[in-house]
Design a protein around this motif. Structure first.
Motif: not given
Length: 445
Positions: A130-135, A138-145
């Motif tokens: 889930x985190x990978x979809x917003x990376x 090396x940075x994460x741009x989304x918080x899975x809710x």
């Protein structure tokens, strides 16, 4: 910008106002947070919208120098709103977002990283996929809710009346749908192909995924002419002609779901949101339907994901009050409040935090107890799937294939104009690849 006329927005057009901001974790402990925040939310339904307002009120009561204004938009409205408002800087401080929208937002430099918020909540509590979809880089741009996944819903009572087993393969599904087809009382299955949604793409993706393939190949190109894709196109065209209401050629997701909610279809494909939909529309049918994994090509094939959606929260780079914005996002994941949010759509929204589902407070819900076996099916397939086109990670092509209705137009061309499947598939594939290139995609050979 039209949803059907994709035009990439370059980072240069956004101006210098999109400089990234830094943020120190643990913002909830700060007592000097301030700023007027705008939150664009696509949680338009009553319980979810009311929950978000309560959380905003709770946060501002604790931080009186912060004001949070919530504006709600449907997902389609939101897509138009952010793409047209971005260049002018008329976007919010924080918002909800679909996975494919996040990819587009990252690509044009519209978001700030939220790794600090993820780490404050607990990175290991989120699924890595889930985190990978917003990376990116090396940075994460989304918080899975929250998460949900597509499964096959079926009417137990109709199958029992005909002495039929729950289908496990596409061939079994076809035969059962034909056997249960009794229009206009009940349709065996509805095949939604409207060009104002991506349901045709979703249904074709199910079939292609079951064959171990994908709508976007390893090089990044659209692949609608593979044997699996051609077979899938033929499968859905044939089922449309044999058991689907004619009007479904123009159905969007709500049209499609409503038919099942009203007890008018024997089978349907959707997430756990169907539980709440049936409960609200025909509660007398609650004991008569359940979920199973998506059909496979052969009974012995492994269960696969098909499509998983990890709905996200994001922080926008134009925001002037990053600390307050991120602190509010962090506050939404406090266990008791978060469980209340997930319970607003029992079974439809499954926790993005892995430990929440084991908590007694989460399990203490009547609909979750009643549909425990169906929810277990969804939980089983969530880690096996991804957003359409993102099987190998985030890519700009994923947003295009689900927003431009190319596959839906292909299906309509075949059904309404009699265009041969192979001809229509090749034309749609070529059109998608042209759109990919126009958006800046680079193919690898």
């Amino acid at each position: 910008m039209s949803l059907r006329a994709y035009r990439p927005i370059t980072a240069l057009a956004l101006g210098a106002g999109l400089a990234l901001s830094t943020f120190a974790s643990g913002a909830l402990a700060q007592d000097d947070l301030s700023g007027d925040l705008v939150f664009w939310s696509s949680f338009t339904q009553g319980p979810r919208a009311e929950y978000m307002q309560r959380m905003a009120d709770k946060f501002t009561a604790a931080h009186p120098n912060v004001k949070i204004s919530i504006e709600t938009f449907s997902w389609n409205e939101f897509n138009t709103k952010w793409t047209t408002g971005l260049a002018a800087g008329q976007v919010p401080d924080i918002s909800t977002a679909l996975p494919n929208q996040v990819v587009e937002m990252i690509d044009v430099g519209a978001l700030v990283p939220v790794d600090d918020v993820i780490d404050a909540i607990g990175r290991d509590r989120f699924a890595a996929s889930a985190l990978l979809e917003g990376q990116k880089d090396g940075n994460s741009y989304s918080l899975p809710v929250y998460s949900h996944a597509q499964v096959m819903w079926y009417r137990k009572d109709l199958l029992d009346a005909k002495g039929l087993a729950v289908p496990t393969t596409w061939a079994e599904l076809r035969d059962a749908a034909i056997a249960l087809n009794d229009p206009p009382n009940v349709y065996g299955l509805s095949v939604p192909l409207g060009t104002n949604d991506f349901m045709g793409t979703r249904y074709l993706n199910y079939y292609v995924q079951s064959a171990g393939s994908a709508l976007i190949d390893a090089s990044g190109r659209a692949d609608l002419t593979s044997p699996a894709a051609i077979e899938g196109i033929n499968f859905w065209v044939d089922l449309y002609k044999q058991v689907s209401p004619q009007g479904s050629i123009n159905y969007n997701v709500l049209d499609q779901a409503t038919l099942f909610y009203q007890g008018k279809t024997a089978f349907d494909f959707n997430s756990g949101f169907h539980i709440g939909g049936v409960a609200a529309n025909t509660p007398d049918l609650l004991d008569d339907f359940a979920a199973a994994p998506l059909p496979r090509l052969k009974a012995g094939d492994p269960i696969y994901g098909g499509e998983t959606a990890n709905i996200a929260l994001v922080a926008w780079a134009v925001g002037k009050h990053q600390a307050a914005a991120k602190a509010f996002l962090e506050s939404l994941y406090e266990d008791a409040d978060y469980i209340e949010f997930i319970h607003s759509v029992p079974g439809g929204m499954l926790p993005a935090l892995s430990d929440i589902s084991q908590q007694p407070a989460y399990q203490d819900n009547d609909l979750l107890k009643q549909f425990a076996s169906s929810v277990a099916v969804i939980e089983q397939v969530i880690p096996l799937g991804s957003a359409i086109g993102m099987e190998d990670g985030p890519k700009i092509q994923a947003g295009i294939i689900t927003s431009q209705a190319v596959i839906e137009q292909m299906f309509q061309d075949i059904i309404l104009n009699g265009t041969p499947v192979e001809t229509a598939a090749q034309a749609a594939e070529d059109k998608l690849n042209e759109l990919f290139v126009a958006a800046g995609a680079v193919f690898t050979d």
